[in-house]
Write a protein that holds these residues in place. Sequence first.
Motif, PDB file in Angstrom:
ATOM      1  N   LEU A 239      41.713 -18.354  95.448  1.00  0.00           N
ATOM      2  CA  LEU A 239      40.620 -18.284  96.410  1.00  0.00           C
ATOM      3  C   LEU A 239      39.408 -19.070  95.921  1.00  0.00           C
ATOM      4  N   THR A 240      38.687 -19.659  96.867  1.00  0.00           N
ATOM      5  CA  THR A 240      37.484 -20.433  96.570  1.00  0.00           C
ATOM      6  C   THR A 240      36.259 -19.595  96.920  1.00  0.00           C
ATOM      7  N   LYS A 241      35.415 -19.324  95.923  1.00  0.00           N
ATOM      8  CA  LYS A 241      34.242 -18.493  96.164  1.00  0.00           C
ATOM      9  C   LYS A 241      33.265 -19.206  97.101  1.00  0.00           C
ATOM     10  N   TRP A 242      32.847 -18.479  98.139  1.00  0.00           N
ATOM     11  CA  TRP A 242      31.816 -18.969  99.063  1.00  0.00           C
ATOM     12  C   TRP A 242      30.462 -18.387  98.679  1.00  0.00           C
ATOM     13  N   LYS A 243      30.421 -17.050  98.539  1.00  0.00           N
ATOM     14  CA  LYS A 243      29.187 -16.414  98.069  1.00  0.00           C
ATOM     15  C   LYS A 243      29.518 -15.069  97.435  1.00  0.00           C
ATOM     16  N   ASP A 244      28.699 -14.665  96.473  1.00  0.00           N
ATOM     17  CA  ASP A 244      28.867 -13.368  95.827  1.00  0.00           C
ATOM     18  C   ASP A 244      28.448 -12.251  96.769  1.00  0.00           C
ATOM     19  N   LEU A 245      29.129 -11.116  96.650  1.00  0.00           N
ATOM     20  CA  LEU A 245      28.730  -9.914  97.364  1.00  0.00           C
ATOM     21  C   LEU A 245      27.886  -9.054  96.437  1.00  0.00           C
ATOM     22  N   LYS A 246      27.312  -8.006  96.968  1.00  0.00           N
ATOM     23  CA  LYS A 246      26.406  -7.189  96.167  1.00  0.00           C
ATOM     24  C   LYS A 246      27.140  -6.451  95.058  1.00  0.00           C
ATOM     25  N   GLN A 247      28.383  -6.006  95.336  1.00  0.00           N
ATOM     26  CA  GLN A 247      29.134  -5.309  94.308  1.00  0.00           C
ATOM     27  C   GLN A 247      29.602  -6.301  93.249  1.00  0.00           C
ATOM     28  N   PRO A 248      29.355  -6.015  91.978  1.00  0.00           N
ATOM     29  CA  PRO A 248      29.678  -6.956  90.901  1.00  0.00           C
ATOM     30  C   PRO A 248      31.137  -7.399  90.917  1.00  0.00           C
ATOM     31  N   GLY A 249      31.347  -8.712  90.800  1.00  0.00           N
ATOM     32  CA  GLY A 249      32.694  -9.266  90.741  1.00  0.00           C
ATOM     33  C   GLY A 249      33.336  -9.505  92.091  1.00  0.00           C
ATOM     34  N   GLN A 250      32.737  -9.008  93.156  1.00  0.00           N
ATOM     35  CA  GLN A 250      33.276  -9.188  94.497  1.00  0.00           C
ATOM     36  C   GLN A 250      32.651 -10.423  95.156  1.00  0.00           C
ATOM     37  N   PHE A 251      33.435 -11.132  95.947  1.00  0.00           N
ATOM     38  CA  PHE A 251      32.895 -12.320  96.613  1.00  0.00           C
ATOM     39  C   PHE A 251      33.581 -12.567  97.944  1.00  0.00           C
ATOM     40  N   ALA A 252      32.868 -13.239  98.827  1.00  0.00           N
ATOM     41  CA  ALA A 252      33.447 -13.735 100.076  1.00  0.00           C
ATOM     42  C   ALA A 252      34.022 -15.111  99.799  1.00  0.00           C
ATOM     43  N   ALA A 253      35.270 -15.315 100.168  1.00  0.00           N
ATOM     44  CA  ALA A 253      35.936 -16.599  99.933  1.00  0.00           C
ATOM     45  C   ALA A 253      35.683 -17.552 101.097  1.00  0.00           C
ATOM     46  N   LYS A 254      35.847 -18.831 100.833  1.00  0.00           N
ATOM     47  CA  LYS A 254      35.753 -19.818 101.895  1.00  0.00           C
ATOM     48  C   LYS A 254      36.929 -19.709 102.859  1.00  0.00           C
ATOM     49  N   GLU A 255      38.056 -19.207 102.357  1.00  0.00           N
ATOM     50  CA  GLU A 255      39.283 -19.154 103.156  1.00  0.00           C
ATOM     51  C   GLU A 255      39.229 -18.053 104.220  1.00  0.00           C
ATOM     52  N   THR A 256      39.789 -18.361 105.365  1.00  0.00           N
ATOM     53  CA  THR A 256      39.918 -17.393 106.455  1.00  0.00           C
ATOM     54  C   THR A 256      41.342 -17.443 107.009  1.00  0.00           C
ATOM     55  N   VAL A 257      41.731 -16.395 107.713  1.00  0.00           N
ATOM     56  CA  VAL A 257      43.032 -16.350 108.376  1.00  0.00           C
ATOM     57  C   VAL A 257      42.851 -15.757 109.767  1.00  0.00           C
ATOM     58  N   SER A 258      43.894 -15.819 110.554  1.00  0.00           N
ATOM     59  CA  SER A 258      43.902 -15.181 111.867  1.00  0.00           C
ATOM     60  C   SER A 258      44.675 -13.870 111.788  1.00  0.00           C
ATOM     61  N   ILE A 259      44.169 -12.861 112.494  1.00  0.00           N
ATOM     62  CA  ILE A 259      44.851 -11.569 112.608  1.00  0.00           C
ATOM     63  C   ILE A 259      45.419 -11.478 114.011  1.00  0.00           C
ATOM     64  N   ILE A 260      46.719 -11.279 114.117  1.00  0.00           N
ATOM     65  CA  ILE A 260      47.392 -11.269 115.418  1.00  0.00           C
ATOM     66  C   ILE A 260      48.006  -9.895 115.673  1.00  0.00           C
ATOM     67  N   GLY A 261      47.548  -9.253 116.753  1.00  0.00           N
ATOM     68  CA  GLY A 261      48.085  -7.950 117.128  1.00  0.00           C
ATOM     69  C   GLY A 261      48.888  -8.029 118.410  1.00  0.00           C
ATOM     70  N   LYS A 262      49.183  -6.897 118.994  1.00  0.00           N
ATOM     71  CA  LYS A 262      50.015  -6.840 120.190  1.00  0.00           C
ATOM     72  C   LYS A 262      49.306  -7.412 121.420  1.00  0.00           C
ATOM     73  N   LYS A 263      47.988  -7.303 121.465  1.00  0.00           N
ATOM     74  CA  LYS A 263      47.260  -7.710 122.664  1.00  0.00           C
ATOM     75  C   LYS A 263      46.302  -8.879 122.459  1.00  0.00           C
ATOM     76  N   GLY A 264      46.093  -9.282 121.232  1.00  0.00           N
ATOM     77  CA  GLY A 264      45.111 -10.336 121.021  1.00  0.00           C
ATOM     78  C   GLY A 264      45.055 -10.813 119.591  1.00  0.00           C
ATOM     79  N   GLU A 265      44.083 -11.691 119.325  1.00  0.00           N
ATOM     80  CA  GLU A 265      43.970 -12.346 118.026  1.00  0.00           C
ATOM     81  C   GLU A 265      42.507 -12.425 117.608  1.00  0.00           C
ATOM     82  N   LEU A 266      42.271 -12.204 116.327  1.00  0.00           N
ATOM     83  CA  LEU A 266      40.964 -12.394 115.723  1.00  0.00           C
ATOM     84  C   LEU A 266      41.056 -13.609 114.807  1.00  0.00           C
ATOM     85  N   GLU A 267      40.282 -14.637 115.119  1.00  0.00           N
ATOM     86  CA  GLU A 267      40.371 -15.878 114.360  1.00  0.00           C
ATOM     87  C   GLU A 267      39.303 -15.940 113.265  1.00  0.00           C
ATOM     88  N   ARG A 268      39.585 -16.747 112.253  1.00  0.00           N
ATOM     89  CA  ARG A 268      38.648 -17.030 111.169  1.00  0.00           C
ATOM     90  C   ARG A 268      38.097 -15.747 110.532  1.00  0.00           C
TER      91      ARG A 268
END
Length: 217
Positions: free
Chosen positions: A54-83
Motif C-alpha cells: 500500500l502507498t501511504k496517502w496521509k497518516d490517521l490520528k491513531q499511531p501507525g494507521q494511514f489512509a492509502a492512495k489505493e481504492t477499490v469498488s464494493i459491489i453488492g446485490k443492488k449497487g456499487e460503491l466506487e473509489r
Amino acid sequence: MTNNRQIQEKIVKEVVKRVLALEEQPYVPIGVSNRHIHLKQDDLDVLFGKGYQLTKWKDLKQPGQFAAKETVSIIGKKGELERVRILGPVRNITQVEVSMTDSFKIGVPAPVKESGKIEGTPGVRLKGPCGEVEMTEGVIVALRHIHVPPQFAEKFQLKDKDLVDVELGGERKTIFKNVLIRISDKYVLEMHLDTDEANAAGVKNGDLGLIQKRLRC
C-alpha cells in the motif's frame, strides 16, 4: 496601553481557565469515519498484484494507521460503491466498514458490530485494478467507540469494554448511548462515529463530546 494590556491578560486568563476546566472533565474529540476497507495481504495481492504494498496517502490520528492512495469498488446485490479508500497497514482479516445508508444502497444488510467481530456477517465483491475478491463475510457498520489511552482511562475510571453515553452539543444536541470503550497504550484519545451518526448530530472532525455515564458490560 495599560487598558489594552489588562484586556489581553483577562482574555488569556479566561482561555487558560476554560482549558483547565476541559481537562477536568472527560471530553473526547470526535473523528468522523467514512466508508473504508481493511485488507489482508492475500486479498491485496489479488486486487493489485502479487506482493503489492500500500502507498501511504496521509497518516490517521491513531499511531501507525494511514489512509492509502489505493481504492477499490464494493459491489453488492443492488449497487456499487466506487473509489472506497483502503486503510493501512494490512491486517489479518479483510473487513469492510460502511454506514447504514451505504448498506441500503448496495443491498447488503450490514450489522452493527465491533471491529474485528465479523463472524456471521455478510460479504460483498471487491473489485481492484488486477482482480476481484468475493468476500463470504466481513461487512459491518462499526459500533461507535472511543480509543482511550490508559492515563485517560485511569483518570476517569474507565474500563476496557465499558459502554458509555456521550453527549454532543451544538444545534442538534445528541446523546449517543452504548459507545464502546477500547483502551490501549497505542491509542490517541478519539471517538469514532460514521457519517450517518455525525450528520444526524451535526458534528464534524475535532468537535468535542462529553462522556456522561458509565455502564459496565
